[in-house]
Design a protein around this motif. Structure first.
Motif, PDB file in Angstrom:
ATOM      1  N   ILE A   1       0.848  -1.197   0.000  1.00 13.47           N
ATOM      2  CA  ILE A   1       0.000   0.000   0.000  1.00 13.47           C
ATOM      3  C   ILE A   1       0.887   1.253   0.000  1.00 13.47           C
ATOM      4  CG2 ILE A   1      -0.364   0.302   2.513  1.00 13.47           C
ATOM      5  CD1 ILE A   1      -3.066   0.652  -0.171  1.00 13.47           C
ATOM      6  N   GLY A   2       2.053   1.161   0.664  1.00 11.29           N
ATOM      7  CA  GLY A   2       2.984   2.297   0.650  1.00 11.29           C
ATOM      8  C   GLY A   2       3.426   2.638  -0.762  1.00 11.29           C
ATOM      9  N   ALA A   3       3.628   1.609  -1.581  1.00 10.70           N
ATOM     10  CA  ALA A   3       4.139   1.814  -2.932  1.00 10.70           C
ATOM     11  C   ALA A   3       3.081   2.377  -3.879  1.00 10.70           C
ATOM     12  CB  ALA A   3       4.692   0.497  -3.481  1.00 10.70           C
ATOM     13  N   ILE A   4       1.797   2.253  -3.524  1.00 10.75           N
ATOM     14  CA  ILE A   4       0.749   2.827  -4.383  1.00 10.75           C
ATOM     15  C   ILE A   4       0.037   3.979  -3.662  1.00 10.75           C
ATOM     16  CG2 ILE A   4       0.421   0.785  -5.818  1.00 10.75           C
ATOM     17  CD1 ILE A   4      -2.075   0.118  -4.131  1.00 10.75           C
ATOM     18  N   SER A   5       0.741   4.591  -2.709  1.00  5.65           N
ATOM     19  CA  SER A   5       0.200   5.746  -2.004  1.00  5.65           C
ATOM     20  C   SER A   5       0.663   7.029  -2.688  1.00  5.65           C
ATOM     21  CB  SER A   5       0.663   5.750  -0.549  1.00  5.65           C
ATOM     22  OG  SER A   5       0.016   4.704   0.143  1.00  5.65           O
ATOM     23  N   GLY A   6      -0.224   8.016  -2.669  1.00  7.88           N
ATOM     24  CA  GLY A   6       0.006   9.259  -3.406  1.00  7.88           C
ATOM     25  C   GLY A   6       1.341   9.922  -3.110  1.00  7.88           C
ATOM     26  N   GLY A   7       1.707   9.995  -1.833  1.00  7.79           N
ATOM     27  CA  GLY A   7       2.935  10.685  -1.457  1.00  7.79           C
ATOM     28  C   GLY A   7       4.157  10.058  -2.096  1.00  7.79           C
ATOM     29  N   ALA A   8       4.217   8.742  -2.105  1.00  6.64           N
ATOM     30  CA  ALA A   8       5.358   8.042  -2.719  1.00  6.64           C
ATOM     31  C   ALA A   8       5.307   8.194  -4.240  1.00  6.64           C
ATOM     32  CB  ALA A   8       5.333   6.565  -2.333  1.00  6.64           C
ATOM     33  N   LEU A   9       4.106   8.189  -4.803  1.00  7.12           N
ATOM     34  CA  LEU A   9       3.978   8.237  -6.262  1.00  7.12           C
ATOM     35  C   LEU A   9       4.368   9.598  -6.823  1.00  7.12           C
ATOM     36  CD1 LEU A   9       0.628   6.254  -6.538  1.00  7.12           C
ATOM     37  CD2 LEU A   9       2.896   5.465  -7.298  1.00  7.12           C
ATOM     38  N   TYR A  10       3.843  10.681  -6.226  1.00  2.00           N
ATOM     39  CA  TYR A  10       4.181  11.972  -6.838  1.00  2.00           C
ATOM     40  C   TYR A  10       5.635  12.342  -6.597  1.00  2.00           C
ATOM     41  CZ  TYR A  10       3.851  15.113  -2.731  1.00  2.00           C
ATOM     42  OH  TYR A  10       4.071  15.771  -1.550  1.00  2.00           O
ATOM     43  N   ARG A  11       6.233  11.793  -5.527  1.00  2.00           N
ATOM     44  CA  ARG A  11       7.665  12.026  -5.297  1.00  2.00           C
ATOM     45  C   ARG A  11       8.534  11.057  -6.095  1.00  2.00           C
ATOM     46  NH1 ARG A  11       5.666  12.315   0.254  1.00  2.00           N
ATOM     47  NH2 ARG A  11       5.680  14.481   0.910  1.00  2.00           N
ATOM     48  N   LYS A  12       7.912  10.178  -6.818  1.00  2.85           N
ATOM     49  CA  LYS A  12       8.615   9.126  -7.577  1.00  2.85           C
ATOM     50  C   LYS A  12       9.488   8.286  -6.647  1.00  2.85           C
ATOM     51  CE  LYS A  12       8.578  11.262 -12.168  1.00  2.85           C
ATOM     52  NZ  LYS A  12       7.198  11.611 -11.988  1.00  2.85           N
ATOM     53  N   GLY A  43      -4.737  -9.184  -8.561  1.00  3.82           N
ATOM     54  CA  GLY A  43      -3.321  -8.861  -8.723  1.00  3.82           C
ATOM     55  C   GLY A  43      -3.073  -7.562  -9.474  1.00  3.82           C
ATOM     56  N   VAL A  44      -4.165  -6.883  -9.912  1.00  2.24           N
ATOM     57  CA  VAL A  44      -4.044  -5.662 -10.714  1.00  2.24           C
ATOM     58  C   VAL A  44      -4.388  -4.448  -9.838  1.00  2.24           C
ATOM     59  CG1 VAL A  44      -5.010  -4.406 -12.699  1.00  2.24           C
ATOM     60  CG2 VAL A  44      -4.608  -6.884 -12.843  1.00  2.24           C
ATOM     61  N   VAL A  45      -3.592  -3.379  -9.975  1.00  4.84           N
ATOM     62  CA  VAL A  45      -3.861  -2.167  -9.188  1.00  4.84           C
ATOM     63  C   VAL A  45      -5.134  -1.496  -9.700  1.00  4.84           C
ATOM     64  CG1 VAL A  45      -3.006   0.105  -8.473  1.00  4.84           C
ATOM     65  CG2 VAL A  45      -1.403  -1.818  -8.718  1.00  4.84           C
ATOM     66  N   GLN A  46      -6.135  -1.378  -8.799  1.00  2.19           N
ATOM     67  CA  GLN A  46      -7.430  -0.779  -9.154  1.00  2.19           C
ATOM     68  C   GLN A  46      -7.497   0.678  -8.729  1.00  2.19           C
ATOM     69  OE1 GLN A  46      -9.644  -2.791 -10.684  1.00  2.19           O
ATOM     70  NE2 GLN A  46      -8.268  -4.538 -10.459  1.00  2.19           N
ATOM     71  N   SER A  47      -6.804   1.001  -7.658  1.00  6.08           N
ATOM     72  CA  SER A  47      -6.863   2.360  -7.130  1.00  6.08           C
ATOM     73  C   SER A  47      -5.583   2.648  -6.365  1.00  6.08           C
ATOM     74  CB  SER A  47      -8.060   2.494  -6.179  1.00  6.08           C
ATOM     75  OG  SER A  47      -8.017   3.742  -5.493  1.00  6.08           O
ATOM     76  N   TYR A  48      -5.085   3.884  -6.484  1.00  2.73           N
ATOM     77  CA  TYR A  48      -4.034   4.334  -5.584  1.00  2.73           C
ATOM     78  C   TYR A  48      -4.682   4.756  -4.270  1.00  2.73           C
ATOM     79  CZ  TYR A  48      -0.930   4.826  -9.724  1.00  2.73           C
ATOM     80  OH  TYR A  48      -0.169   4.612 -10.834  1.00  2.73           O
ATOM     81  N   ALA A  49      -3.881   4.998  -3.268  1.00  2.00           N
ATOM     82  CA  ALA A  49      -4.376   5.530  -1.988  1.00  2.00           C
ATOM     83  C   ALA A  49      -3.983   7.005  -1.926  1.00  2.00           C
ATOM     84  CB  ALA A  49      -3.765   4.757  -0.817  1.00  2.00           C
ATOM     85  N   LEU A  50      -4.975   7.897  -2.097  1.00  2.00           N
ATOM     86  CA  LEU A  50      -4.658   9.308  -2.320  1.00  2.00           C
ATOM     87  C   LEU A  50      -5.313  10.224  -1.307  1.00  2.00           C
ATOM     88  CD1 LEU A  50      -5.268   9.347  -6.188  1.00  2.00           C
ATOM     89  CD2 LEU A  50      -3.088   9.046  -4.996  1.00  2.00           C
ATOM     90  N   SER A  51      -4.588  11.280  -0.975  1.00  2.00           N
ATOM     91  CA  SER A  51      -5.151  12.382  -0.202  1.00  2.00           C
ATOM     92  C   SER A  51      -5.570  13.469  -1.196  1.00  2.00           C
ATOM     93  CB  SER A  51      -4.082  12.944   0.736  1.00  2.00           C
ATOM     94  OG  SER A  51      -3.045  13.527  -0.034  1.00  2.00           O
ATOM     95  N   THR A  52      -6.170  14.524  -0.671  1.00  2.00           N
ATOM     96  CA  THR A  52      -6.548  15.635  -1.537  1.00  2.00           C
ATOM     97  C   THR A  52      -5.323  16.187  -2.260  1.00  2.00           C
ATOM     98  OG1 THR A  52      -8.341  16.174  -0.027  1.00  2.00           O
ATOM     99  CG2 THR A  52      -7.641  17.917  -1.538  1.00  2.00           C
ATOM    100  N   TYR A  53      -4.262  16.453  -1.486  1.00  2.00           N
ATOM    101  CA  TYR A  53      -3.064  17.056  -2.083  1.00  2.00           C
ATOM    102  C   TYR A  53      -2.411  16.125  -3.103  1.00  2.00           C
ATOM    103  CZ  TYR A  53       1.514  19.117  -2.692  1.00  2.00           C
ATOM    104  OH  TYR A  53       2.642  19.645  -3.262  1.00  2.00           O
ATOM    105  N   SER A  54      -2.171  14.869  -2.702  1.00  2.00           N
ATOM    106  CA  SER A  54      -1.442  13.981  -3.616  1.00  2.00           C
ATOM    107  C   SER A  54      -2.281  13.694  -4.863  1.00  2.00           C
ATOM    108  CB  SER A  54      -1.013  12.693  -2.912  1.00  2.00           C
ATOM    109  OG  SER A  54      -2.119  11.899  -2.558  1.00  2.00           O
ATOM    110  N   SER A  55      -3.610  13.657  -4.713  1.00  2.00           N
ATOM    111  CA  SER A  55      -4.448  13.403  -5.894  1.00  2.00           C
ATOM    112  C   SER A  55      -4.344  14.570  -6.879  1.00  2.00           C
ATOM    113  CB  SER A  55      -5.909  13.172  -5.491  1.00  2.00           C
ATOM    114  OG  SER A  55      -6.488  14.356  -4.977  1.00  2.00           O
ATOM    115  N   ARG A  56      -4.292  15.793  -6.352  1.00  2.00           N
ATOM    116  CA  ARG A  56      -4.140  16.946  -7.252  1.00  2.00           C
ATOM    117  C   ARG A  56      -2.781  16.917  -7.939  1.00  2.00           C
ATOM    118  NH1 ARG A  56      -6.755  21.173  -2.923  1.00  2.00           N
ATOM    119  NH2 ARG A  56      -8.930  20.553  -3.252  1.00  2.00           N
TER     120      ARG A  56
END
Lengths: 479, 450
Positions: free
Chosen positions: B259-270, B320-333
């Protein structure tokens, strides 16, 4: 009454319309009866932090925590209560709750408290205003720039600056009256680099019990360069080997080995309870004769240092292991009393809301005779671990791990290629007997260490000269 | 401190009023928008060691935090002091910070229509008295059952009984103010066993929203004792590549890294090994990862996230397929997407997959490492490189055999999730991350040179 106590009383007690003698009267309710020691700890702590990412400072926060914690000790028992504000009624109700541990109410009088004399180990400054907000923002942006200038493979830079101003006053029925003002600052630089679709992270940080003036342009630039350098090394890293092998640890932060393999196991509480792998072994050879390990809370301006610990005991230099022989434990008041030893100035607590316990300050190994080059050259095949992330220990079995973040293969006495970060695992008392060479290049870490125990975190330091361990299990994926 | 009669729900109205006052103060000081969270806790922890009372700890916490928005910049401040003067100063401090931070168009409150209309009742509050005498008796019987289990149990780190009442209120300048009151009870026990090859420790715990839902204290002590004795005289494993079975207690960490790897904060920071993974296969076809924030009595249950956004049940990974990231308001924007109600994290996250009984899982594995303890932090979230200390048991012919320790297990997490063979029917529901035991086809185990 000394000046530090008077100053702390102004910050901590005056707003609550309390004074030292009023607080002392209430402390009296924790004396006598079955209570061996009663203690009140007042704290006022302000923290400010700023964070940069994407090239701009977009977050800042400030927190103010103020409260008091009351402890009543009876034999091995501790009663503890705290309130998140300093008021007369809060103090009284916390005293009532804490003393219920002793079952019989103490209604004696506290002995007139006497100030503890301790040589200051840092200046009593408030570091937060030592740079203006504009200059803090400019500093972070400069570091970001510096990191991006080092190499065009830098994709992401985050920089964080934290300044902490902590004022404490502790009084206890054993006569202790002591105050301390503790500055603490740190800067962390983290980068992500990318090449051909592969991304790696690098990190550097530093700080101490200083004001923000230490973060000069030169130091900021150096942290930026170091973070990028470690990321680029990892970009080239191949698989780490797996299995037992010779490991050479670089100087400085790799001292986390001592923190995990030795330090925790020598904390007084674990040894009083007999739950440490080192329990009952004072005077025994527990490490190779090359090893002398000390914990020293007196080092000027260092992150792990304290003028006095959180029980008001002046810190000192405690020799834990001398030439391989176990010499002593780290003690707070409760465990020292129960073990018939003296407190060593290692009674620490995360805040007023936590009970004190024996904790490390700055833990390091004294330098040996070898040139670091000789230590590497002595190794036909092995791993050179230059830097680490965190570690963990099970003090009962002695098992500990620590995870390399920058490591290389050693082949035929030479450092060859970088390898991916891997966890190293061993048994503290065994590993210390396998230390065969100690370098002459003792280095202390840069001031970013934080130690966790029983859910409480405190700032600490570590240090190490270049060190050869003849066998340690390396947790890579390769052959 | 009349803690025995405390009912934290009585403070919810007070906290809501406090939140409204602080929001009004922020507006008065010129904030274009603000959000405030306030909390109050009361609790008791009692520890018994070797039959004697060791610690009685009372806790009472109260505090609030505010984030003010000044156009597109923001500042935050928090304090434990809720008197009027402290509120003014704390808001002023946040405003001062907001004047110095730079504009970021992704800042700002979540959209008003995302707040819940009605705060759901999640049945999280179950009052029981904070009684130190009862807690001491419970802790004593827990530890005593463990100490009596086996003569090799020679020492104890104590049994602890905890009671906590907590109230959390969040509000923002859309006019939304919502709160939850909750209780949490727990019993835990840490024991030490010794034989000619040294000492080992292990523990067990139970936790629940209702005191009645806890495991019996004697059962907790016994399980701690069984687990501790089973670890005595551990050996090693020859370095090699083997199947690895994570116990349900340890497998939650695998769910956490995923879940950490598909969370908004990790994703937008690459800073993730699963960048651009939406719609892609990241795990075996039978693996799913989902959250149920509205589960009655759930340890992680909550009606709205840290941005005030209504939470909802959802699958992050299905087949086994990613259906949704875990996003906050900020990371989703930041990612050009919509918030998923995960500001502040996930709520009752569950890892599931092709399920076998635990015995069948062992048979499926045949020979390999059963991991019951992980140590250290050797997880690189950017590259997915994984190398952690491990202890557990050696499995031979589908049966749990001798205890083993001082091992590391290593692989890249991308391969770990793709190589999940099956999971157990032993879901551990005690925490916010719920996992069954998980069998991974192969990892490198470093032990001795043999």
């Amino acid at each position: 009454m000394n000046e530090r106590v008077a100053g702390a009383a102004r910050v901590l007690l005056e707003p609550a319309e309390l004074d030292l003698s009023g607080a002392e009267t209430r402390l009296g309710a924790l004396s006598g009866g079955a209570i061996d020691m009663g203690e009140v700890y007042f704290q006022h702590r302000r923290t400010e932090s700023w964070a940069l990412e994407d090239g701009i400072v977009k977050e800042g926060s400030f927190s103010l925590d103020r409260g008091l914690g009351v402890r009543a000790v009876s034999g091995e028992k501790s009663g503890f209560a705290y309130v998140e504000d300093i008021t007369r009624t809060g103090l009284e109700s916390a005293v009532d709750a804490a003393r219920s541990i002793a079952r019989t109410g103490g209604d004696g009088r506290a002995r007139l408290a006497r100030p503890v004399a301790a040589e200051p180990r840092y200046a009593s400054v408030d570091p937060i205003p030592t740079l203006s907000a504009e200059n803090k923002v400019a500093l972070l942006e400069r570091v970001d720039n510096a990191a991006r200038r080092v190499d065009n493979r830098v994709e992401q830079v985050t920089v964080r600056l934290v300044a902490d101003h902590d004022t404490m006053l502790v009084m206890a029925t054993d006569g202790t009256l002591c105050a301390d003002v503790r500055p603490l600052v740190r800067m962390d630089v983290s980068v992500i680099v990318m090449q051909d679709g592969r991304r790696e992270r690098g990190y550097a940080g530093g700080g101490g019990r200083r004001n923000l003036g230490i973060f000069t342009h030169e130091w900021g630039d150096e942290l930026a360069r170091e973070a990028v350098r470690t990321a680029l090394v990892n970009l080239e890293a191949g698989d780490a080997p797996a299995g037992p092998m010779t490991v050479v640890l670089g100087p400085g932060w790799p001292g986390v080995l001592l923190h995990e393999a030795v330090g925790h196991g020598l904390e007084g509480d674990f040894n009083r309870k007999g739950s440490s792998a080192f329990a009952g072994r004072i005077g025994e050879q527990v490490a190779s004769p090359a090893c002398t390990v000390v914990d020293d809370g007196t080092l000027r301006d260092r992150r792990g240092s304290l003028t006095v610990d959180d029980e008001g005991t002046p810190t000192g230099e405690t020799v834990l292991i001398e030439n391989g022989v176990l010499k002593g434990y780290l003690q707070d008041k409760l465990n020292a009393r129960l073990m018939g030893a003296a407190p060593t100035g290692n009674g620490r607590r995360q805040s007023y809301a936590h009970l004190p316990m024996p904790r490390m300050t700055n833990t390091f190994m004294r330098p040996g005779a070898y040139d670091p080059g000789e230590v590497i050259a002595s190794c036909d095949k092995g791993v050179f671990a230059a830097n680490f992330g965190g570690g963990q220990v099970d003090i009962t079995s002695g098992r500990f791990t620590f995870s390399a973040t920058e490591a290389y293969l050693i082949e035929k006495g030479r450092v060859t290629r970088p390898i991916r970060g891997a966890t190293l695992i061993g048994n503290g008392p065994e590993v210390m007997t396998r230390v065969s060479m100690v370098g002459n290049d003792l280095k202390l870490d840069d001031g970013v260490g934080t130690c966790g125990k029983d859910g409480q975190t405190v700032p600490v330091g570590v240090g190490l000269p270049t060190l050869r361990v003849d066998e340690l299990t390396v947790g890579g994926t390769g052959a | 401190m009349a803690l025995s009669s405390i009912d934290i729900r009585e403070h919810q109205g007070e906290l809501e009023a406090l939140v409204r006052d602080i929001l009004a103060e922020a507006e008065r000081q010129g904030a274009s928008a603000a959000e405030v969270s306030a909390s109050q806790d009361a609790g008791l922890g009692v520890t018994v060691r070797k039959g004697d009372l060791e610690k009685v700890e009372y806790n009472q916490d109260r505090g609030f935090g505010i984030t003010v928005h000044a156009g597109s910049s923001k500042g935050s401040a928090s304090t434990s002091d809720s008197r009027a003067a402290a509120i003014r100063e704390t808001v002023a401090k946040a405003m001062d910070i907001a004047r110095h931070t730079r504009d970021d168009p992704c800042n700002g409150l979540a959209d008003a229509e995302l707040m819940p209309g009605v705060i759901p009742d999640l049945d999280l509050f179950h009052q029981a008295p904070l009684d130190p005498g009862l807690a001491e008796e419970t802790a004593r019987s827990c530890e005593a059952a463990g100490l009596a289990f086996d003569p090799r149990i020679v020492n104890s780190d104590g049994a602890e009984v905890n009671t906590l009442q907590a109230c959390r209120v969040y509000g923002n300048s859309h006019g939304f103010v919502g709160g939850h009151a909750a209780t949490r009870y727990g019993t835990s026990c840490v024991l030490i066993a010794e034989d000619e090859n040294g000492m080992q420790r292990d523990y067990w715990y139970t936790t629940a929203r209702e005191r009645e839902a806890l495991e019996e204290p004697e059962r907790v002590g016994l399980r701690a004792a069984e687990r501790t004795v089973a670890r005595l005289s551990p050996g090693k494993v020859p370095t090699g590549t083997y199947p690895v079975l994570f116990s349900a207690q340890m497998a939650g960490t695998l769910a956490g890294h995923l879940i950490g790897a598909i969370s908004g904060g990790a994703l937008y920071r690459k800073a993730s090994f699963l960048l651009d993974s939406l719609g892609t296969q990241v795990a075996s076809g039978h693996v799913s990862l989902f959250e149920q924030p509205l589960l009655p009595k759930g340890i992680g249950s909550v009606g709205f996230d840290a941005d005030g956004v209504a939470t909802r049940e959802k699958a992050f990974v299905e087949g086994g397929v990613v259906q949704s990231y875990a996003l906050s308001t900020y990371s989703s924007r930041r990612l050009g997407m919509t918030t998923t109600g995960n500001a502040g994290g996930v709520h009752n996250l569950t890892l599931a997959g092709k399920t076998l009984t635990f015995e069948a899982l062992l048979k499926e594995m045949g020979r390999g490492l059963y991991v019951t303890e992980l140590m250290g932090q050797g997880v690189n979230a950017v590259s997915g490189d994984y190398s952690r200390g491990a202890s557990g048991f050696w499995v031979e012919n589908g049966e749990i055999g001798r205890p083993v320790h001082e091992l590391t297990i290593a692989a890249n997490l991308k391969d770990v999730y793709r190589n999940i063979v099956a999971v157990g029917d032993d879901l551990d529901v005690r925490g916010n991350v719920r996992a069954p035991s998980v069998l991974v086809e192969a990892m490198t185990v470093a032990g001795d040179s043999g």
